[in-house]
Design a protein around this motif. Sequence first.
Motif, PDB file in Angstrom:
ATOM      1  N   ASP A 220       0.833  -1.213   0.000  1.00 44.23           N
ATOM      2  CA  ASP A 220       0.000   0.000   0.000  1.00 44.23           C
ATOM      3  C   ASP A 220       0.865   1.260   0.000  1.00 44.23           C
ATOM      4  O   ASP A 220       0.530   2.255  -0.653  1.00 44.23           O
ATOM      5  N   VAL A 221       1.970   1.212   0.742  1.00 37.14           N
ATOM      6  CA  VAL A 221       2.887   2.362   0.784  1.00 37.14           C
ATOM      7  C   VAL A 221       3.486   2.597  -0.597  1.00 37.14           C
ATOM      8  O   VAL A 221       3.560   3.737  -1.077  1.00 37.14           O
ATOM      9  N   LEU A 222       3.916   1.525  -1.258  1.00 41.15           N
ATOM     10  CA  LEU A 222       4.488   1.652  -2.609  1.00 41.15           C
ATOM     11  C   LEU A 222       3.471   2.246  -3.586  1.00 41.15           C
ATOM     12  O   LEU A 222       3.801   3.127  -4.386  1.00 41.15           O
ATOM     13  N   SER A 223       2.229   1.762  -3.515  1.00 43.22           N
ATOM     14  CA  SER A 223       1.178   2.246  -4.426  1.00 43.22           C
ATOM     15  C   SER A 223       0.868   3.717  -4.165  1.00 43.22           C
ATOM     16  O   SER A 223       0.707   4.510  -5.101  1.00 43.22           O
ATOM     17  N   ARG A 224       0.787   4.088  -2.873  1.00 39.89           N
ATOM     18  CA  ARG A 224       0.471   5.475  -2.530  1.00 39.89           C
ATOM     19  C   ARG A 224       1.612   6.404  -2.946  1.00 39.89           C
ATOM     20  O   ARG A 224       1.369   7.502  -3.471  1.00 39.89           O
ATOM     21  N   LEU A 225       2.845   5.969  -2.726  1.00 38.65           N
ATOM     22  CA  LEU A 225       3.993   6.772  -3.122  1.00 38.65           C
ATOM     23  C   LEU A 225       4.008   6.979  -4.629  1.00 38.65           C
ATOM     24  O   LEU A 225       4.239   8.097  -5.118  1.00 38.65           O
ATOM     25  N   ALA A 226       3.737   5.917  -5.380  1.00 40.99           N
ATOM     26  CA  ALA A 226       3.706   6.029  -6.844  1.00 40.99           C
ATOM     27  C   ALA A 226       2.636   7.020  -7.284  1.00 40.99           C
ATOM     28  O   ALA A 226       2.855   7.837  -8.189  1.00 40.99           O
ATOM     29  N   GLN A 227       1.477   6.950  -6.618  1.00 35.46           N
ATOM     30  CA  GLN A 227       0.372   7.857  -6.948  1.00 35.46           C
ATOM     31  C   GLN A 227       0.755   9.312  -6.675  1.00 35.46           C
ATOM     32  O   GLN A 227       0.499  10.207  -7.487  1.00 35.46           O
ATOM     33  N   LEU A 228       1.392   9.556  -5.535  1.00 34.91           N
ATOM     34  CA  LEU A 228       1.802  10.919  -5.178  1.00 34.91           C
ATOM     35  C   LEU A 228       2.838  11.469  -6.164  1.00 34.91           C
ATOM     36  O   LEU A 228       2.752  12.633  -6.587  1.00 34.91           O
ATOM     37  N   MET A 229       3.806  10.642  -6.526  1.00 36.99           N
ATOM     38  CA  MET A 229       4.831  11.087  -7.470  1.00 36.99           C
ATOM     39  C   MET A 229       4.220  11.365  -8.842  1.00 36.99           C
ATOM     40  O   MET A 229       4.607  12.312  -9.521  1.00 36.99           O
ATOM     41  N   GLN A 230       3.258  10.537  -9.227  1.00 36.49           N
ATOM     42  CA  GLN A 230       2.578  10.734 -10.517  1.00 36.49           C
ATOM     43  C   GLN A 230       1.808  12.044 -10.524  1.00 36.49           C
ATOM     44  O   GLN A 230       1.870  12.821 -11.482  1.00 36.49           O
ATOM     45  N   GLN A 231       1.072  12.297  -9.434  1.00 33.14           N
ATOM     46  CA  GLN A 231       0.301  13.536  -9.343  1.00 33.14           C
ATOM     47  C   GLN A 231       1.218  14.754  -9.309  1.00 33.14           C
ATOM     48  O   GLN A 231       0.938  15.779  -9.938  1.00 33.14           O
ATOM     49  N   PHE A 232       2.314  14.663  -8.572  1.00 32.01           N
ATOM     50  CA  PHE A 232       3.253  15.778  -8.468  1.00 32.01           C
ATOM     51  C   PHE A 232       3.937  16.060  -9.811  1.00 32.01           C
ATOM     52  O   PHE A 232       4.143  17.212 -10.189  1.00 32.01           O
ATOM     53  N   SER A 233       4.262  15.004 -10.537  1.00 37.44           N
ATOM     54  CA  SER A 233       5.022  15.149 -11.783  1.00 37.44           C
ATOM     55  C   SER A 233       4.180  15.686 -12.924  1.00 37.44           C
ATOM     56  O   SER A 233       4.649  16.493 -13.722  1.00 37.44           O
ATOM     57  N   GLY A 234       2.913  15.252 -12.999  1.00 40.14           N
ATOM     58  CA  GLY A 234       2.073  15.679 -14.109  1.00 40.14           C
ATOM     59  C   GLY A 234       2.718  15.331 -15.439  1.00 40.14           C
ATOM     60  O   GLY A 234       3.162  14.207 -15.667  1.00 40.14           O
ATOM     61  N   GLU A 235       2.796  16.338 -16.341  1.00 41.53           N
ATOM     62  CA  GLU A 235       3.403  16.131 -17.649  1.00 41.53           C
ATOM     63  C   GLU A 235       4.912  16.397 -17.635  1.00 41.53           C
ATOM     64  O   GLU A 235       5.576  16.260 -18.655  1.00 41.53           O
ATOM     65  N   ARG A 236       5.445  16.771 -16.487  1.00 37.89           N
ATOM     66  CA  ARG A 236       6.855  17.167 -16.430  1.00 37.89           C
ATOM     67  C   ARG A 236       7.811  15.981 -16.425  1.00 37.89           C
ATOM     68  O   ARG A 236       8.976  16.115 -16.800  1.00 37.89           O
ATOM     69  N   ALA A 237       7.337  14.816 -15.962  1.00 37.52           N
ATOM     70  CA  ALA A 237       8.257  13.690 -15.799  1.00 37.52           C
ATOM     71  C   ALA A 237       7.547  12.372 -16.094  1.00 37.52           C
ATOM     72  O   ALA A 237       6.332  12.249 -15.940  1.00 37.52           O
ATOM     73  N   VAL A 238       8.332  11.400 -16.504  1.00 36.93           N
ATOM     74  CA  VAL A 238       7.859  10.019 -16.650  1.00 36.93           C
ATOM     75  C   VAL A 238       8.241   9.276 -15.371  1.00 36.93           C
ATOM     76  O   VAL A 238       9.416   9.224 -15.006  1.00 36.93           O
ATOM     77  N   VAL A 239       7.226   8.735 -14.687  1.00 40.37           N
ATOM     78  CA  VAL A 239       7.452   8.071 -13.394  1.00 40.37           C
ATOM     79  C   VAL A 239       7.404   6.558 -13.607  1.00 40.37           C
ATOM     80  O   VAL A 239       6.449   6.030 -14.174  1.00 40.37           O
ATOM     81  N   THR A 240       8.449   5.850 -13.162  1.00 43.26           N
ATOM     82  CA  THR A 240       8.504   4.402 -13.348  1.00 43.26           C
ATOM     83  C   THR A 240       8.935   3.719 -12.055  1.00 43.26           C
ATOM     84  O   THR A 240       9.622   4.310 -11.222  1.00 43.26           O
ATOM     85  N   ARG A 241       8.500   2.471 -11.904  1.00 41.03           N
ATOM     86  CA  ARG A 241       8.995   1.653 -10.794  1.00 41.03           C
ATOM     87  C   ARG A 241      10.118   0.779 -11.328  1.00 41.03           C
ATOM     88  O   ARG A 241       9.918  -0.028 -12.238  1.00 41.03           O
ATOM     89  N   TYR A 242      11.310   0.953 -10.759  1.00 40.70           N
ATOM     90  CA  TYR A 242      12.480   0.217 -11.225  1.00 40.70           C
ATOM     91  C   TYR A 242      12.521  -1.189 -10.619  1.00 40.70           C
ATOM     92  O   TYR A 242      12.990  -2.129 -11.235  1.00 40.70           O
ATOM     93  N   GLY A 243      12.019  -1.323  -9.398  1.00 38.17           N
ATOM     94  CA  GLY A 243      12.012  -2.617  -8.723  1.00 38.17           C
ATOM     95  C   GLY A 243      12.037  -2.420  -7.216  1.00 38.17           C
ATOM     96  O   GLY A 243      12.640  -1.466  -6.720  1.00 38.17           O
ATOM     97  N   GLY A 244      11.350  -3.306  -6.478  1.00 33.50           N
ATOM     98  CA  GLY A 244      11.331  -3.182  -5.019  1.00 33.50           C
ATOM     99  C   GLY A 244      10.785  -1.839  -4.594  1.00 33.50           C
ATOM    100  O   GLY A 244       9.727  -1.405  -5.031  1.00 33.50           O
ATOM    101  N   GLU A 245      11.547  -1.144  -3.726  1.00 32.49           N
ATOM    102  CA  GLU A 245      11.125   0.187  -3.266  1.00 32.49           C
ATOM    103  C   GLU A 245      11.852   1.299  -4.015  1.00 32.49           C
ATOM    104  O   GLU A 245      11.928   2.429  -3.556  1.00 32.49           O
TER     105      GLU A 245
END
Length: 326
Positions: A220-245
């Motif tokens: 749940d922490v990983l999913s929430r963190l990904a969501q926050l980074m996605q919302q913060f980045s908007g169109e400025r950045a591509v957000v990816t999960r590389y692996g683990g945390e």
Amino acid sequence: MNNQLDRIAHAPCGFMTLDIDGIILSVNETMLKWLGKKHEQLIGYHFEILLSKVNKLIFHSYFYPTISIQERVEELILKLLHEDGESHPYILNARKFEEESIIYVDCAFIRIDQRANYESELKYAQSSVQEALKQKEAAYEALEKLHFEIEEKQEELIMMNENLEKLSNVDQLTGIYNRRYLQEHLSLLERSKTDFSMIVVDIDHFKSVNDTYGHLVGDDVLSRLAQLMQQFSGERAVVTRYGGEEFVLVLPLATAEEGIYFAKELNKLIAAENFAEVGHITISLGVSTTCENCSVHQMFKKADDALYYAKKHGRNQAIHYNQLEI
């Protein structure tokens, strides 16, 4: 041995060796001649460069599962794109084998666009003309209906293939892009010589979250963190999960100053966020920016070195590689 290799190179059938991911490792001269291509146009590229969308779906839905489970594929008919842009049918036989802990797939190809029985088929067709004329109206209606159904199925197959492509690029847990997409995106930026900044993100003391609250809460922490980074980045950045945390963000056209500013703002945002059951967490961030004669691999190494420095010197901070004392 040389005579044997020469016979394989000029065998009366096409021959390729792929790795388990479908990358072409070798191809014989016969296959190159049929395709009208050179070694450098195929070696190191994915076999899918020779396939249309429909044939890619056949390759994904039949070839991969069959070769993985049965370790061989027999008499699979595929159309391959030649250098002149035309598609030609082939019969493919393949076998998977392992050598020194590396899995390879040997593929043999036979052309089937020239058949010895064309003449007999033509004679049979001529003898059937009268009967065909009598049934032409019914046949036309049936063909029209069949053509419509085929078009519908082809559209469905194309949509399925596009959905499969999307799924293959998305991390199932977090819903953001995965490592495969990151590598493709970085390769595209490198080929186009586009400047960018890269941020490697790691959750501080994430192991203690799993140990204290369990892996479901950790997910749940990983999913929430990904969501926050996605919302913060908007169109400025591509957000990816590389692996683990660990996550990687790519900021096209961002300078070193813009990259570190973005990372510091993101660091503040996450530190202020309240995560369900866990409370507050922090992240460490390492940043690098393109430079002259700097490869993607070198950029990732620099960002990772900056991340290591950030974690070693207190965590919960963003460090650009340029800040390190080299």
